[in-house]
Structure formats: C-alpha cells, structure tokens
Design a protein around this motif. Structure first.
Motif, PDB file in Angstrom:
ATOM      1  N   UNK A   1       0.773  -1.287   0.327  1.00  8.27           N
ATOM      2  CA  UNK A   1      -0.334  -0.037   0.436  1.00  8.27           C
ATOM      3  C   UNK A   1       0.952   1.077  -0.033  1.00  8.27           C
ATOM      4  N   UNK A   2       1.070   2.152  -1.291  1.00  9.18           N
ATOM      5  CA  UNK A   2       2.309   2.725  -1.453  1.00  9.18           C
ATOM      6  C   UNK A   2       1.619   4.389  -1.147  1.00  9.18           C
ATOM      7  N   UNK A   3       0.458   4.663  -0.900  1.00 11.90           N
ATOM      8  CA  UNK A   3      -0.916   6.154  -0.798  1.00 11.90           C
ATOM      9  C   UNK A   3      -1.429   5.444   0.157  1.00 11.90           C
ATOM     10  N   UNK A   4      -1.944   7.194   0.690  1.00 10.72           N
ATOM     11  CA  UNK A   4      -3.226   7.002   2.119  1.00 10.72           C
ATOM     12  C   UNK A   4      -4.291   7.910   1.429  1.00 10.72           C
TER      13      UNK A   4
ATOM     14  N   UNK B   1      -4.054   7.831   9.752  1.00  8.33           N
ATOM     15  CA  UNK B   1      -3.081   7.823  11.362  1.00  8.33           C
ATOM     16  C   UNK B   1      -1.702   7.126  10.595  1.00  8.33           C
ATOM     17  N   UNK B   2      -1.218   7.716  11.121  1.00  7.64           N
ATOM     18  CA  UNK B   2       0.846   7.146  11.332  1.00  7.64           C
ATOM     19  C   UNK B   2       0.136   6.457  12.288  1.00  7.64           C
TER      20      UNK B   2
ATOM     21  N   UNK C   1      -2.251   4.507   7.947  1.00  5.72           N
ATOM     22  CA  UNK C   1      -3.583   3.999   7.737  1.00  5.72           C
ATOM     23  C   UNK C   1      -4.040   4.482   7.214  1.00  5.72           C
ATOM     24  N   UNK C   2      -5.518   4.250   6.568  1.00  8.05           N
ATOM     25  CA  UNK C   2      -6.850   4.485   6.551  1.00  8.05           C
ATOM     26  C   UNK C   2      -7.497   4.324   7.657  1.00  8.05           C
ATOM     27  N   UNK C   3      -7.569   4.617   8.417  1.00  6.00           N
ATOM     28  CA  UNK C   3      -8.205   3.874   9.559  1.00  6.00           C
ATOM     29  C   UNK C   3      -9.621   3.041   9.812  1.00  6.00           C
ATOM     30  N   UNK C   4     -10.356   3.631   8.784  1.00 11.49           N
ATOM     31  CA  UNK C   4     -11.888   3.740   8.774  1.00 11.49           C
ATOM     32  C   UNK C   4     -12.970   5.067   9.205  1.00 11.49           C
ATOM     33  N   UNK C   5     -13.844   3.705  10.383  1.00 10.46           N
ATOM     34  CA  UNK C   5     -15.115   5.118   9.808  1.00 10.46           C
ATOM     35  C   UNK C   5     -14.577   5.830  11.564  1.00 10.46           C
TER      36      UNK C   5
ATOM     37  N   UNK D   1      -8.449  12.030  27.754  1.00  9.70           N
ATOM     38  CA  UNK D   1      -8.152  12.117  26.559  1.00  9.70           C
ATOM     39  C   UNK D   1      -6.460  11.035  25.842  1.00  9.70           C
ATOM     40  N   UNK D   2      -6.450  10.612  25.554  1.00 10.97           N
ATOM     41  CA  UNK D   2      -5.352   9.824  24.593  1.00 10.97           C
ATOM     42  C   UNK D   2      -4.574  10.956  23.795  1.00 10.97           C
ATOM     43  N   UNK D   3      -3.304  10.630  24.053  1.00 11.92           N
ATOM     44  CA  UNK D   3      -2.228  11.340  23.240  1.00 11.92           C
ATOM     45  C   UNK D   3      -1.476  10.772  22.109  1.00 11.92           C
ATOM     46  N   UNK D   4      -2.161   9.655  22.198  1.00 10.33           N
ATOM     47  CA  UNK D   4      -1.087   8.733  20.363  1.00 10.33           C
ATOM     48  C   UNK D   4      -2.613   8.058  19.840  1.00 10.33           C
ATOM     49  N   UNK D   5      -2.779   8.191  18.730  1.00  6.17           N
ATOM     50  CA  UNK D   5      -3.452   6.832  17.740  1.00  6.17           C
ATOM     51  C   UNK D   5      -4.173   5.274  18.633  1.00  6.17           C
TER      52      UNK D   5
END
Length: 797
Positions: free
Chosen positions: A565-568, A605-606, A623-627, A720-724
C-alpha cells in the motif's frame, strides 16, 4: 471573521450531534428548552422589526459584535455559524502568549504545542485533527493569517502580539475559504493601520523563569485618509522549564523575535490595498518530554535489553535527559508577503484578491525518547515554500448575498533528516553504530472553485447553499540510506518510488478531488434570536507515507494477506448541526448553543508497527483507519449581572468512537493492533476529551484616579489519549487550571500595570505525546507549563 466592538468574549456557536442516540436525554431536554426559549418571542409579535435594525441599535450602544464569517458584515447573533472570537483585550485577559493560550477556552477545541518542537501547533476541533508534523500530512484544522493559509503546522504556534482578534470556526470549511479544511479553521486577523490617527502601544513584561518580553506597535498616516503604515515587533525570551539532572542544562525555553508591517492604501472609496510582510525568528534549546515506557535496546545476541526505565529520576518534576551534548537546539525562520486588494465594482459587487508567498526554514534537533540513550535522536531540516492566489467575487443585495471564488496553491517542501541511534542495536552488550540519512521532496498543486449564496425567504427564514470543487495533485520522492559499523546494517538504501516493483516504481504522483457541499436553513423569530440547522461535507486529500524506509513500511495485511500500500486515501466527513443564539435583557445575557453529529471516514493515522513490549524494531505504516462517529454539544454564555462585572462560561461535550478500524498490522504474531480480532476495536480516537469547560469573570471599578480590573478563570480539559495507538502511558487523565490577573489603568487607559498568574495550583498535566514504539519502544509525553507569574507595564495611545 469577526469584529468585536466591546471588551467581551464573543459567544461561540455551539455544535452537537445526535447525542440523544446515546441516551443523553437530560442534555436533549436542556437543548430543547433553550430552543423553545429562542422561538418564544415570535409568538408575541406578528411582525418583528428586521434584524438589521436591532443590530444597528446595538452598535450605537457599543455592544455589537460584527461578524464577517460569511464574507460580509453581520451581527454575530444573526450568523448561523459555530464560531468563537477573542479580541486583543480578551487575549490579554486569557494571558495567551501564543495560540496555545486559548486551549480550554473554546468548546471542543484541543490546541497545544506540538510534540518535540517549540513552534508546532497540534490542533483538533470536535475530534478531527492531524497530530503528525510530517510534510506528507496536511493539517486537518487550517490556520489562516489575514486570509492566507499556512500549509504546515511547524511555525503555526503563532505569537499574538499585533493581533486584532482570533476566531475559531468549528466544522468543515471550504465554500467560503480559499483552502478547504476538514475540521475547522483558526483565523488570525492583524491590526490594520488607521488612515486618520496616529496610534502606538507597547509593554514590557518580566516573569517566572526570567521571562523578558518587549512588545511594540505603531501606526501612522502617511497621506491623509489614503495611506498608512503600521509596524509591530515582539521580543520574547524565557529560561527553560525542564532541567537535565545529569548536566544541569535547561530545556524548553523561549527565544522569539517577530516583526510585522502593513502598508494600507485607499486611493478612493472603491479601492483598498493592503501589503503586509512578516518575519519570525525562533532560536530555542531542545524541547524535551519524558519517557513513559522502558527504552529497549535490540541485542542481536542476548535479545531485548532495557536501557532506561521511565522513572529513572523518580516522579516527573520537570527533569529530563538527552544524549545531545553539544548545544543542539531548534532554529526557525519564517517569513511571508501578502497583498490583499479590494475593488468595489458597484453597489452590489466587490472583487477581492489575496496573493501570498511564504517561506519556512527549520533546523530542528529532537530527542524523541527524551533520555540519555541515543535511540530516537533526530535532526530535521526543512525548506518549505508556498505561493497562493485567491479571487473572490462578493455579491450583496436586500435578499441575496453570496461569494464566488477561485483558489490556487503551490507548495514545495524539501527536507534533510538524520536519525542517530547508536544505542538501538548491540551484539553481546557491545553497541552497534547506526545512523539513517533521509532526503525527500514533495510538491503539491491545489486548485479549487467555490461559492455560497444566502437567500432571505422572508423576514424570518433564510437558506444558504454552498458548493466547492477541489482538485489536488502531489508528487513525492524519497531516498534513505544507513551508516553502521555492522556490515549488514551499512548501506541499506531505499528509494521511493524507484525501489517499488513495476509498475509502481514509476508512480511518484497522485491526484485527489472532491465535491463538498453545504446547506444551512436559519429561522429568526425575533431580531435577537436565531435557530439554524446545517449539513456540510469536508475533505482532506490523501498522500504518501513520508516515513517509508523499506517495503516493510508500505506492507499491510488486507484480508489476511500482505499487500503493498504505497499511498493513503483522502479523509471525508459529513457534519450535521443544529444551533441557536440569543440575547436577553438588552444584551446583558448572551447565550449560544448547538448540537452536532459527524460521520468521519478514512482517518489518516500514522501508527507504530513495532512488536508488543518493544521486542524488536518495527516499521512505520500509515492507515486509513476507517470510520469514526463523533457527536456532542457546545454551550457558551456571557452574563453582566452588575455594572462592571462580566461572567463567562463555556462547555463542550464530545463523544468520539471508531465504528470501524482497518488495522493492517493485525496478522503478524505479537504485533500491536487497535483491532486485534478483526471485530473488537480496543482504541478510541485521540485528542478528543469528552468534556472541556471554562468559567471566568472580570470586575472593573474605579479607585481614586485608577481603573482596577480583576479577573480569574478555571479551565477543565477531560481525559483523553495522546496517540492513535492508545498506549497506556500516552494518556492525560484530565486537568483543571486556575488563572488570574489584576490590572490598574491610568489616564483613561493610556498607562497600565498588570500582574498575572497562570496555573495557580501548579497542576502537572500532559499536552502531547510521541508514539514511536517501532524504535526502542519510545513513548514520550510532553507537559504544560508549571505555575508562572508575570508583571507588565504598558501604554496605549
């Protein structure tokens, strides 16, 4: 945009979503009660006076808040837009040295200093943002200076020395703006030179950590009624707030110099030109955080070894270490030119042109692991240049108003990077040297056509429709190599796209496009009441993984099988909103409320690609993490119960969750995943606190020949979280801050002395995080300032 005619916090439009879906019946009842109150006055009168009449009478009283958020002047209460604005005086009361000073003061805005850099801005609005500073990611929230979009978050944490106002618009923007943004916009409007009067102001501040700040502004007519020039400057220094106990060095300091000049020319009533130039120079020491997980060395003979424990200095007390020992720091030079031209073609038509060029150069040393180990130590040098042109044709009449525009942006970013990791690998306890060298370049062309029309169906009803078409093309090239005293690690070259398999090896460009409409229906039951409903679509284009060092970084598991997967892909969001605004008791009570629901698709999301527990060295997938499903509400109120006393409050409620998380890291044994089973999502969106609130007040009274102002506020930002990836150490459990000030003004405000205090309770709170578990298990957090005091002497003419 907003123009605030009186010293008062502008109530923000409030947005909320289908929160009733989660059973928040109490909140729904509250909103319903408010909206009923908004519409009630209409039942008592058959024909209310036109809204513009009341707006004018308010202006005569000096209480009106003028908004140009829809590219024409309107009273804020008549505008169906979710917006919060702060005037220069209000920013001073907030003690906002830079943009991060409004953190906690705007509902559902999370705006903090970006990770590892003294100059970057990490901005989320309603759970939508992009924390990665890499040039291959566009910001999700746009920062605009006098209509000019800043393409990078580096250098976007702007100082607020010569600002007339700061405006925060929530939700997708694009049918009125040159550059589209998916999450919202932060608009900074500079003070324009006055064509008629000489003006000057300045102040000197001394504070904690030897802070010394000098700020000055002068505006002078050059030719009466037609030409004026303003010059503003700021010099700000402060010692570091973090100490390395191993060496005694200080870090996280400030050393900033900023200039801005505006030449305003108005040769006739139908032509106005404004030429502005600005320059910012920052010279800072390293910006350090603190590790929250063990730093791991990969020993090729003995296996993973713990190099540094996160609590090596005990509980965090603004102490941290670094392997940089030669005075490495951070340098930034950022300058720009802009020409804003307004031509009144007729009584109904106005042509606006905004032409801009900007140049950003950074030389940043960043110790990502924030320890004495050389694991995540990097140098990032960037050269970013952008040129943009925007044309707007504005139409206004009694019942129809609108804007049509064309926009073009060209941006070119080159970077030279070095990653130093001599402690990352070892063999039988003997370190193995390792350095990675990176050169990359990205060029972006963005084209857009946009328009928005508002038609007044009657004195009560209006409808606004907008549409934007965006086309963006990106070209990206990257080359990396390694240097090591271990032969297999030396000379590991990777070229993107050249080292991809055919035909991908020739694919260095991608294009993305989208139509993004908006629709708003507003009802004005009385001149000081507004109810509206809106729907809008946002878009942020895709791109390339700017951290790819091998094919492994580009390999994700799709349906259980490895795939390159070369692009997002682009992100999109549909946001639906209902809101209301009202003024009572001749403006002594002003409230604003809204509820919103956002359907957010393909979040970029990195994430960390390392092995759980730091056992091994992983990769850097995107990632294109979704919805995501995001909903909430926002309330703001200003009350003046007594002469000289103003009370302000705001509340933001936010629920954000992943309905889908397509995690291509799921298949390898022991790999971390936000969706480990393919069905159970264990992560939640980052930088999306469920609650943020503010209560503030100021009281002004006369004491002899002085006017005394006393103000204070309490701000709360929830957990809250500070990372994906939601690593446990990268979490903020929620914090409250208390700030206060007292000011004495003399000679009708010409001279003043002010004392200020921030974080009075000396609360320890986390603002941002670095998740690089792929490299030595790095998980670093950054902290807000401890308790600080300042004293300021100033004048205004």
């Amino acid at each position: 945009m907003l123009r605030i005619a009186k010293h008062r916090v502008a109530p923000a439009g409030i947005e909320s979503k289908a929160y009733w879906k989660r059973g928040l019946h109490g909140s729904a009842a509250m909103m319903a009660f408010m909206f009923a109150g908004l519409s009630a006055p209409a039942m008592a009168q058959d024909t209310p006076p036109p809204p513009q009449d009341v707006a004018q009478s308010d202006e005569d009283d000096g209480d009106v808040i003028i908004v140009t958020a829809r590219r024409r002047e309107e009273a804020l209460i008549d505008v169906p837009v979710a917006v919060t604005a702060f005037s220069q005086d209000q920013l001073r009361d907030l003690q906002a040295q830079d943009l991060s000073g409004i953190q906690g003061a705007v509902p559902n805005l999370n705006l903090v200093q970006g990770r590892g850099s003294a100059t970057s801005a990490n901005i989320f609005i309603r759970g939508v943002g992009q924390p990665d500073a890499l040039q291959t990611f566009d910001p999700a929230v746009g920062v605009y200076v006098d209509g000019v979009f800043l393409s990078r978050i580096q250098g976007a944490l702007l100082t607020l020395s010569d600002v007339e106002r700061v405006e925060v618009l929530r939700g997708p923007q694009g049918t009125l703006y040159g550059k589209n943004t998916i999450g919202g916009a932060v608009n900074i409007v500079s003070r324009k030179p006055d064509l008629d009067e000489f003006q000057a102001s300045g102040d000197v501040t001394y504070g904690s950590f030897d802070q010394f700040t000098v700020n000055g502004y002068v505006s002078a007519p050059i030719a009466e009624d037609s030409v004026a020039l303003s010059i503003a400057g700021l010099y700000d220094t402060r010692d570091g707030i973090i100490t390395n106990p191993l060496t005694g060095e200080d870090f996280n300091d400030r050393d900033n110099l900023t200039f801005r000049s505006i030449l305003r020319v108005q040769p006739s009533d139908s032509i106005e030109l404004s030429l502005s130039g600005d320059y910012t120079r920052q010279r800072n020491a390293l910006n350090l955080g603190a590790p929250t997980a063990p730093i791991i060395q990969t020993d090729l003979a003995l296996g993973p070894q713990v190099l540094v424990e996160p609590d090596q200095f005990g509980p965090f007390d603004f102490e941290s270490a670094t392997s940089f020992t030669n005075g490495e720091g951070q340098e930034l030079d950022h300058w720009g030119l802009a020409l804003n031209a307004n031509f009144q073609l007729s009584d109904n038509l106005e042509l606006v042109s905004i032409t801009s060029y900007r140049d950003l150069n950074t030389e940043f040393f960043i110790d990502i692991d924030a320890t004495q180990a050389e694991i995540g130590d990097v140098f990032v040098g960037t050269d970013q240049r952008q040129w943009s042109q925007e044309l707007q044709l504005r139409y206004s009449s009694d019942n129809l108003n609108g804007v049509f525009g064309l926009y073009y942006l060209n941006e070119r970013v080159t970077s030279d990077q070095e990653a130093f990791a001599d402690d990352l690998f070892a063999f039988g306890g003997a370190p193995i040297s390792f350095t990675r060298l990176i050169n990359d370049e990205q060029e972006t062309d963005s084209y857009a056509a946009f328009g928005q029309l508002t038609y007044d169906l009657s004195d009560y009803w209006s409808i606004t429709a907008g549409l934007r078409y965006t086309y963006e093309e990106r070209q990206y090239n990257r080359f990396t190599t390694t240097q090591s005293d271990l032969a297999p690690f030396n000379g590991l070259d990777f070229s993107f796209p050249g080292d991809l398999p055919p035909p991908l090896n020739e694919d260095d460009s991608q294009s993305f496009d989208a139509f993004t409409p908006s629709l708003t229906i507003s009802y004005t039951p009385a001149p000081d009441r507004l109810i509206y409903a809106s729907a809008s679509r946002g878009f942020k284009s895709g791109g390339f993984n700017g951290r790819a060092n091998s094919l492994a970084d580009l390999t994700l598991f799709v349906d259980g099988n490895p795939e390159l997967v070369t692009t997002f892909e682009p992100e999109t969001v549909w946001t639906y909103e209902i809101g209301g605004k009202a003024s009572f008791l001749d403006g002594d009570v002003v409230v604003s409320a809204a509820a919103f629901y956002s359907d957010y698709q393909d979040f970029q999301a990195r994430v960390g690609g390392g092995i759980d527990g730091g056992a091994g060295v992983g990769v850097f997938p995107v990632l294109n993490a979704g919805e995501l499903e995001i909903y909430g509400f926002e309330l703001e109120a200003t009350v003046k119960p007594l002469e000289g006393l103003t009370l302000m409050s705001s509340l933001g409620y936010l629920e954000a969750q992943y309905n889908e998380f397509n995690d291509g890291r799921r298949v390898p044994p022991q790999s971390f995943s936000c969706n480990p089973t393919g069905e159970e999502i264990i992560c939640e969106p980052a930088f999306a606190p469920p609650i943020n609130a503010r209560i503030a007040g100021d009281y002004t009274f006369s004491l002899g020949s002085a006017d005394i102002s006393i103000g204070g506020e309490a701000r709360y930002v929830g957990e809250h979280f500070l990372s994906v990836d939601n690593r446990e150490g990268l979490r903020e459990d929620g914090y409250a801050l208390l700030n206060a000030y007292v000011q004495a003004s003399f000679d009708d405000g010409r001279y003043f002395i002010r004392g200020g205090a921030r974080n009075l309770t000396d609360t320890l709170y986390r603002t941002d995080g670095q998740e690089f578990s792929s490299v030595g298990n790095i998980q670093t957090v950054y902290f807000g300032d401890p308790r600080t005091f300042t004293i300021t002497l100033g004048f205004n003419y």
